[in-house]
Design a protein around this motif. Structure first.
Motif, PDB file in Angstrom:
ATOM      1  N   GLU A  62       0.851  -1.188   0.000  1.00 17.50           N
ATOM      2  CA  GLU A  62       0.000   0.000   0.000  1.00 17.50           C
ATOM      3  C   GLU A  62       0.886   1.237   0.000  1.00 17.50           C
ATOM      4  O   GLU A  62       1.757   1.380   0.847  1.00 17.50           O
ATOM      5  N   ILE A  63       0.639   2.117  -0.975  1.00 15.81           N
ATOM      6  CA  ILE A  63       1.458   3.319  -1.126  1.00 15.81           C
ATOM      7  C   ILE A  63       0.568   4.556  -1.162  1.00 15.81           C
ATOM      8  O   ILE A  63      -0.638   4.456  -1.389  1.00 15.81           O
ATOM      9  N   THR A  64       1.194   5.707  -0.927  1.00 13.33           N
ATOM     10  CA  THR A  64       0.524   6.995  -1.127  1.00 13.33           C
ATOM     11  C   THR A  64       1.247   7.689  -2.267  1.00 13.33           C
ATOM     12  O   THR A  64       2.460   7.889  -2.210  1.00 13.33           O
ATOM     13  N   VAL A  65       0.487   8.030  -3.304  1.00 10.60           N
ATOM     14  CA  VAL A  65       1.047   8.706  -4.468  1.00 10.60           C
ATOM     15  C   VAL A  65       0.079   9.796  -4.904  1.00 10.60           C
ATOM     16  O   VAL A  65      -1.115   9.560  -5.027  1.00 10.60           O
ATOM     17  N   ARG A  66       0.605  11.011  -5.043  1.00 14.25           N
ATOM     18  CA  ARG A  66      -0.191  12.164  -5.475  1.00 14.25           C
ATOM     19  C   ARG A  66      -1.428  12.396  -4.608  1.00 14.25           C
ATOM     20  O   ARG A  66      -2.488  12.784  -5.085  1.00 14.25           O
ATOM     21  N   GLY A  67      -1.305  12.096  -3.301  1.00 12.19           N
ATOM     22  CA  GLY A  67      -2.375  12.397  -2.357  1.00 12.19           C
ATOM     23  C   GLY A  67      -3.431  11.324  -2.179  1.00 12.19           C
ATOM     24  O   GLY A  67      -4.403  11.540  -1.462  1.00 12.19           O
ATOM     25  N   TYR A  68      -3.287  10.183  -2.801  1.00  9.56           N
ATOM     26  CA  TYR A  68      -4.255   9.113  -2.576  1.00  9.56           C
ATOM     27  C   TYR A  68      -3.550   7.784  -2.322  1.00  9.56           C
ATOM     28  O   TYR A  68      -2.396   7.599  -2.673  1.00  9.56           O
ATOM     29  N   GLU A  69      -4.284   6.865  -1.680  1.00  5.16           N
ATOM     30  CA  GLU A  69      -3.738   5.556  -1.352  1.00  5.16           C
ATOM     31  C   GLU A  69      -3.982   4.592  -2.505  1.00  5.16           C
ATOM     32  O   GLU A  69      -5.027   4.627  -3.147  1.00  5.16           O
ATOM     33  N   LEU A  70      -3.020   3.715  -2.706  1.00  7.29           N
ATOM     34  CA  LEU A  70      -3.069   2.769  -3.812  1.00  7.29           C
ATOM     35  C   LEU A  70      -2.422   1.465  -3.374  1.00  7.29           C
ATOM     36  O   LEU A  70      -1.414   1.483  -2.670  1.00  7.29           O
ATOM     37  N   SER A  71      -3.013   0.344  -3.760  1.00 10.50           N
ATOM     38  CA  SER A  71      -2.419  -0.965  -3.479  1.00 10.50           C
ATOM     39  C   SER A  71      -1.882  -1.549  -4.776  1.00 10.50           C
ATOM     40  O   SER A  71      -2.557  -1.536  -5.798  1.00 10.50           O
ATOM     41  N   LEU A  72      -0.652  -2.064  -4.705  1.00 14.82           N
ATOM     42  CA  LEU A  72      -0.001  -2.644  -5.874  1.00 14.82           C
ATOM     43  C   LEU A  72       0.418  -4.071  -5.598  1.00 14.82           C
ATOM     44  O   LEU A  72       0.837  -4.403  -4.486  1.00 14.82           O
ATOM     45  N   ARG A  73       0.360  -4.899  -6.616  1.00  8.65           N
ATOM     46  CA  ARG A  73       0.912  -6.247  -6.509  1.00  8.65           C
ATOM     47  C   ARG A  73       2.428  -6.164  -6.560  1.00  8.65           C
ATOM     48  O   ARG A  73       2.996  -5.211  -7.090  1.00  8.65           O
ATOM     49  N   LYS A  74       3.087  -7.207  -6.030  1.00  8.74           N
ATOM     50  CA  LYS A  74       4.553  -7.248  -6.074  1.00  8.74           C
ATOM     51  C   LYS A  74       5.056  -7.226  -7.515  1.00  8.74           C
ATOM     52  O   LYS A  74       6.046  -6.583  -7.819  1.00  8.74           O
ATOM     53  N   SER A  75       4.356  -7.916  -8.400  1.00  9.03           N
ATOM     54  CA  SER A  75       4.790  -7.971  -9.804  1.00  9.03           C
ATOM     55  C   SER A  75       4.744  -6.587 -10.455  1.00  9.03           C
ATOM     56  O   SER A  75       5.587  -6.259 -11.282  1.00  9.03           O
ATOM     57  N   ASP A  76       3.753  -5.773 -10.081  1.00  4.29           N
ATOM     58  CA  ASP A  76       3.680  -4.410 -10.607  1.00  4.29           C
ATOM     59  C   ASP A  76       4.743  -3.517  -9.957  1.00  4.29           C
ATOM     60  O   ASP A  76       5.333  -2.669 -10.623  1.00  4.29           O
ATOM     61  N   ALA A  77       4.988  -3.715  -8.665  1.00  2.54           N
ATOM     62  CA  ALA A  77       5.980  -2.918  -7.945  1.00  2.54           C
ATOM     63  C   ALA A  77       7.394  -3.169  -8.468  1.00  2.54           C
ATOM     64  O   ALA A  77       8.247  -2.289  -8.407  1.00  2.54           O
ATOM     65  N   GLU A  78       7.641  -4.355  -9.019  1.00  2.00           N
ATOM     66  CA  GLU A  78       8.958  -4.672  -9.585  1.00  2.00           C
ATOM     67  C   GLU A  78       9.261  -3.831 -10.826  1.00  2.00           C
ATOM     68  O   GLU A  78      10.411  -3.637 -11.172  1.00  2.00           O
ATOM     69  N   MET A  79       8.228  -3.345 -11.482  1.00  2.00           N
ATOM     70  CA  MET A  79       8.413  -2.575 -12.714  1.00  2.00           C
ATOM     71  C   MET A  79       8.694  -1.090 -12.441  1.00  2.00           C
ATOM     72  O   MET A  79       8.971  -0.350 -13.376  1.00  2.00           O
ATOM     73  N   ILE A  80       8.628  -0.673 -11.175  1.00  2.00           N
ATOM     74  CA  ILE A  80       8.818   0.733 -10.822  1.00  2.00           C
ATOM     75  C   ILE A  80      10.212   0.903 -10.217  1.00  2.00           C
ATOM     76  O   ILE A  80      10.458   0.443  -9.107  1.00  2.00           O
ATOM     77  N   VAL A  81      11.101   1.535 -10.961  1.00  2.00           N
ATOM     78  CA  VAL A  81      12.468   1.768 -10.497  1.00  2.00           C
ATOM     79  C   VAL A  81      12.490   3.078  -9.724  1.00  2.00           C
ATOM     80  O   VAL A  81      12.001   4.095 -10.206  1.00  2.00           O
ATOM     81  N   VAL A  82      13.033   3.030  -8.500  1.00  2.00           N
ATOM     82  CA  VAL A  82      13.019   4.215  -7.620  1.00  2.00           C
ATOM     83  C   VAL A  82      14.425   4.587  -7.187  1.00  2.00           C
ATOM     84  O   VAL A  82      15.352   3.792  -7.274  1.00  2.00           O
ATOM     85  N   LYS A  83      14.552   5.825  -6.687  1.00  2.00           N
ATOM     86  CA  LYS A  83      15.842   6.289  -6.145  1.00  2.00           C
ATOM     87  C   LYS A  83      15.609   7.020  -4.853  1.00  2.00           C
ATOM     88  O   LYS A  83      14.522   7.456  -4.548  1.00  2.00           O
TER      89      LYS A  83
END
Length: 73
Positions: free
Chosen positions: A52-73
């Motif tokens: 569960e993440i907060t992005v742009r002011g709202y809460e969102l749930s992501l699967r692990k497979s989708d989270a793997e596609m998001i590269v962060v720093k």
């Protein structure tokens, strides 16, 4: 660089890029997860799926497979 899947609960990160192709990438970007946006990891389920993440002011749930596609720093 690490992916959103590797980030611990309570951390804030910025999106470096969104990997993936076609409809999956478009769906992630339609949820507001684009390069440069800030993501706060609110909760991680006991087995790591979903996240569960907060992005742009709202809460969102992501699967692990989708989270793997998001590269962060």
């Amino acid at each position: 660089m690490s992916t959103l899947k590797d980030i611990k609960c309570g951390q804030t990160v910025n999106v470096a890029k969104v990997d993936g192709v076609g409809a999956v990438r478009r769906r992630i970007m339609d949820m507001g997860i684009t390069r440069g946006c800030e993501i706060f990891v609110r909760k991680v389920a006991p087995l790591g799926d979903p996240i569960e993440i907060t992005v742009r002011g709202y809460e969102l749930s992501l699967r692990k497979s989708d989270a793997e596609m998001i590269v962060v720093k």
